[in-house]
Write a protein that holds these residues in place. Structure first.
Motif, PDB file in Angstrom:
ATOM      1  N   LEU A  11       0.854  -1.186   0.000  1.00 10.18           N
ATOM      2  CA  LEU A  11       0.000   0.000   0.000  1.00 10.18           C
ATOM      3  C   LEU A  11       0.891   1.237   0.000  1.00 10.18           C
ATOM      4  N   PHE A  12       0.648   2.105  -0.975  1.00  4.71           N
ATOM      5  CA  PHE A  12       1.394   3.359  -1.098  1.00  4.71           C
ATOM      6  C   PHE A  12       0.416   4.525  -1.024  1.00  4.71           C
TER       7      PHE A  12
ATOM      8  N   ALA B 245       5.386   6.123  -6.394  1.00  4.54           N
ATOM      9  CA  ALA B 245       5.319   4.981  -5.485  1.00  4.54           C
ATOM     10  C   ALA B 245       6.359   3.950  -5.884  1.00  4.54           C
ATOM     11  N   ALA B 246       6.450   3.670  -7.181  1.00  2.00           N
ATOM     12  CA  ALA B 246       7.421   2.690  -7.678  1.00  2.00           C
ATOM     13  C   ALA B 246       8.204   3.312  -8.824  1.00  2.00           C
ATOM     14  N   LEU B 247       9.514   3.460  -8.630  1.00  2.01           N
ATOM     15  CA  LEU B 247      10.428   3.906  -9.679  1.00  2.01           C
ATOM     16  C   LEU B 247      11.179   2.670 -10.164  1.00  2.01           C
ATOM     17  N   VAL B 248      10.948   2.285 -11.414  1.00  2.00           N
ATOM     18  CA  VAL B 248      11.414   0.999 -11.929  1.00  2.00           C
ATOM     19  C   VAL B 248      12.426   1.221 -13.037  1.00  2.00           C
TER      20      VAL B 248
ATOM     21  N   ASN C 278      -0.549  -4.051  -5.967  1.00  2.00           N
ATOM     22  CA  ASN C 278      -0.344  -2.914  -5.077  1.00  2.00           C
ATOM     23  C   ASN C 278      -1.518  -1.947  -5.148  1.00  2.00           C
ATOM     24  N   LEU C 279      -1.691  -1.185  -4.086  1.00  2.38           N
ATOM     25  CA  LEU C 279      -2.667  -0.098  -4.044  1.00  2.38           C
ATOM     26  C   LEU C 279      -1.897   1.205  -3.919  1.00  2.38           C
ATOM     27  N   MET C 280      -2.130   2.135  -4.863  1.00  2.00           N
ATOM     28  CA  MET C 280      -1.406   3.402  -4.906  1.00  2.00           C
ATOM     29  C   MET C 280      -2.413   4.538  -5.051  1.00  2.00           C
TER      30      MET C 280
END
Length: 693
Positions: free
Chosen positions: A408-409, A422-425, A435-437
């Motif tokens: 959870l973000f 939230a996610a840097l890929v 995931n929940l963002m």
């Protein structure tokens, strides 16, 4: 003598437990512990002669000693942390020698779901009413009897840190200054305005002149302000920065900043706010630190009796260098100015069931290595992003197999507002799933590299403060191919800003010649300009449901018009990035054959894009720009008129079993799998708003 006897007893136990075939072994750490004890009891004994360790370092060293005496016991070693607050004055470092093995992993875990907090901050004591006449004169009249002051120097706190320039184009790991947290939540610096923005009236020295004017009469109050800062979207609504103020001229209404000034310069009509002012401490929750005196001023949101903490540690709370087969479980990381956990190299490190909150910069950084996981964690109130993950080898297209799962973000970029997702890929072969963002001013997932998998995520209410932005974003590279975006639920994402220029918000933004991406089986509900292909090639948008989007799909050929500079030599970014990879040799030529002869195949023309078997109801179906047509873009078997079998209910979106889409080959979307799931770490999931019939 007692210490020596206990140490000897510990050594005997370590020797006996390290024999082949021994059962898994446990050590214990507690705020009530003692590093001279054995660490093999969960609580101190009655005589207070033995019990748990006091520090993580002592437990780590005990495992090192165990390994020196022989291999780890079968099933591995677990360090259990008892409930309480562990204050770290420096980074807890684990190196390759602290690794486990596949058969004998090492674990650092909360004991039986107890609440374990690792902090880089310090609690501070009760405050006092403000009595100094000079301070009372600066405070707004309505707040003078409500603000309390705290002498940090008297409490042994001398490192205030400093506010630093941060924002777009700057590293996300620039430490924050000292921050204040009350009742487990970050408190805002005193600022003006408390809501909304000020507006730049003019730029007397030009866009790059480092000064601007503002017509608000409030500037007169700030002439004597110390360490004044401004934060703004100075030219573009997707690029923000914090700038230190050099001077304020109230007669001219002019603000002068310290070099290098606002990102992209200052532009009339753009928005900003002013912060770090004692003169504007007028709202419950606000605070200000006088770094000259060490006095912190705080306007409590209630009676001020709950926990009050300031952040101190600028280094990461935990760093793992070359570590393998290790798990960190059930721990809260909080109250630091830097990052939470950093993993460099290594293999199969798992961060599970942890909470990252009130972090100054990034929650978790994974750099290199293989098969690391962040699973079932909560990441909230972070300064500059949730999880940064990269690995693999782009030259050989070797995947790293890292995963971000079931996390959870929320509120994950409260300092820098743009490009802190939230996610840097990056790299090759990362999976971001379940995931929940939500609740963010800009992007949720920012991606580069190849062959990633983005699936089963729910993303909503992001890009709430920005324009020309995407919930998922990547761009400006012909070679970053192979990523699949499937079975995600994007909803309540759309344009929030009014004004001139392109301010739309996209759910999936394939910007500036992004190529070779598959968008399959997603649900888009009130998702703005839902899928945007900005000039790229070989993208597939297939089997998605679009409801009330404006439009559902956008395709343009910008390289034939306003963005021709990518191809005519005026800007070499795309060509340089193409040359940087071996795109004409295996495995690239085999994995992406469309790329081999791209320079001989009208590279500015968006060829190879396919828009097939989608459902679009409400809103608008498709926008084709720059004279594109169905001879260039494949558009077929889409259900965009009549009854598509999509129902909007109070519970969410449903696709009936009798939908005519199934007759044209539409495949069922596994809606029931989207979002968070329950596991041994996450017992509560919340619910998304998509339903299966």
């Amino acid at each position: 003598m007692r210490i020596r006897l206990v140490t000897g007893l510990t050594l005997c136990r370590l020797l006996s437990m390290s024999q082949a075939g021994a059962k898994p072994m446990n050590f214990y750490v507690s705020p009530q512990g003692n590093d001279s004890w054995s660490g093999m009891l969960a609580s101190p004994n009655r005589q207070k002669t033995d019990g748990p360790f006091a520090t993580l370092e002592r437990a780590r060293d005990a495992i090192r000693q165990l390994k020196r005496q022989g291999k780890l016991p079968e099933g591995g070693v677990t360090v259990y942390l008892r409930a309480g607050l562990y204050t770290l004055g420096d980074t807890f470092v684990l190196n390759a020698e602290d690794s486990g093995t596949a058969e004998a992993p090492v674990r650092y875990s909360a004991y039986r779901h107890e609440k374990v907090r690792l902090t880089g901050g310090r609690r501070i004591g009760d405050g006092k009413p403000v009595t100094a006449p000079s301070v009372l004169a600066q405070l707004p009249p309505e707040a003078r009897d409500k603000v309390r002051c705290y002498n940090l120097r008297a409490q042994g706190i001398r490192d205030d840190g400093q506010m630093r320039r941060r924002g777009f184009g700057l590293p996300a790991t620039i430490p924050a200054g000292l921050e204040l947290f009350y009742a487990g939540k970050p408190m805002p610096l005193a600022q003006y305005p408390n809501e909304g923005w000020l507006t730049i009236s003019s730029v007397p020295a030009g866009q790059q002149g480092g000064r601007f004017t503002c017509s608000d009469p409030r500037l007169k109050r700030w002439v004597q302000a110390k360490d004044l800062w401004v934060h703004g979207y100075w030219t573009w609504d997707w690029a923000d920065s914090y700038e230190k103020v050099a001077s304020v001229n109230p007669e001219a209404g002019e603000v002068v900043t310290v070099e290098p000034h606002g990102v992209y310069g200052y532009t009339p009509g753009k928005r900003f706010r002013v912060l770090n002012l004692l003169e504007e401490l007028d709202t419950p929750g606000e605070w200000y630190l006088d770094r000259d005196t060490g006095i912190l001023y705080f306007y409590p949101p209630d009676d001020g009796s709950r926990e009050l903490m300031v952040s101190l540690l600028e280094a990461p709370l935990v760093t793992l260098n070359g570590v393998s087969h290790l798990k960190i479980q059930g721990i809260t990381f909080e109250g630091c100015r830097g990052t939470g956990v950093e993993i460099h190299g290594g293999r199969r490190v798992v961060i599970a069931g942890c909470t990252f909150r009130n972090i100054g910069t990034v929650g978790v950084i994974i750099n290199g290595g293989t098969e690391h996981k962040v699973v079932s964690c909560n990441l909230m109130a972070l300064g500059d992003g949730g999880v940064q993950v990269s690995g693999g080898d782009r030259n050989t297209l070797t995947p790293c197999k890292h995963e971000i799962l079931n996390c959870l973000f929320t509120r994950f970029n409260r300092w820098s507002r743009t490009y802190r997702p939230a996610a840097l890929v990056g790299g090759v072969g990362v999976r971001v799933a379940h995931n929940l963002m939500y609740d963010a001013p800009h992007t949720a997932i920012l991606l580069g590299g190849n062959d990633h998998l983005i699936e089963y995520n729910e993303i909503h209410h992001v890009c709430t403060e920005t324009g020309d932005a995407g919930a998922f974003y990547m761009g400006r590279d012909l070679t970053q191919r192979g990523t699949v975006i499937r079975y995600n639920y994007f909803h309540d994402i759309g344009r929030k800003l009014q004004g001139e220029g392109f301010l739309d918000v996209m759910a999936v933004y394939l910007d500036d010649y992004t190529c070779g991406i598959t968008v399959f089986g997603n649900v888009f509900y009130r998702a703005g300009r839902a899928v945007m292909i900005g000039g790229g090639r070989d993208n597939t948008v297939e089997n998605n449901i679009f409801v009330q989007c404006e439009p559902s799909v956008h395709v343009d050929a910008r390289g034939l018009g306003w963005a021709s500079f990518w191809f005519d030599g005026r800007d070499n970014t795309l060509m340089d990035r193409l040359k940087a990879v071996p795109y004409q040799s295996p495995p690239w030529s085999e994995r992406y054959p469309e790329l081999v002869n791209i320079l001989n195949d009208e590279p500015a023309v968006p060829k190879g894009n396919k828009i097939v078997r989608n459902i679009s109801v409400g809103g608008r179906w498709i926008d084709l720009y720059d004279n594109l047509n169905e001879q260039i873009v494949t558009i077929r078997d889409n259900l965009t008129e009549g009854d598509a079998g999509v129902e909007i209910t109070p519970q969410g979106i449903r696709l009936r079993k009798d939908s005519p889409a199934f007759k044209i080959g539409f495949q069922s979307i596994p809606i029931e799998k989207i979002g968070l799931y329950r596991d041994q770490y996450r017992r509560v999931t919340g619910k998304h708003s998509v339903e299966r019939d």
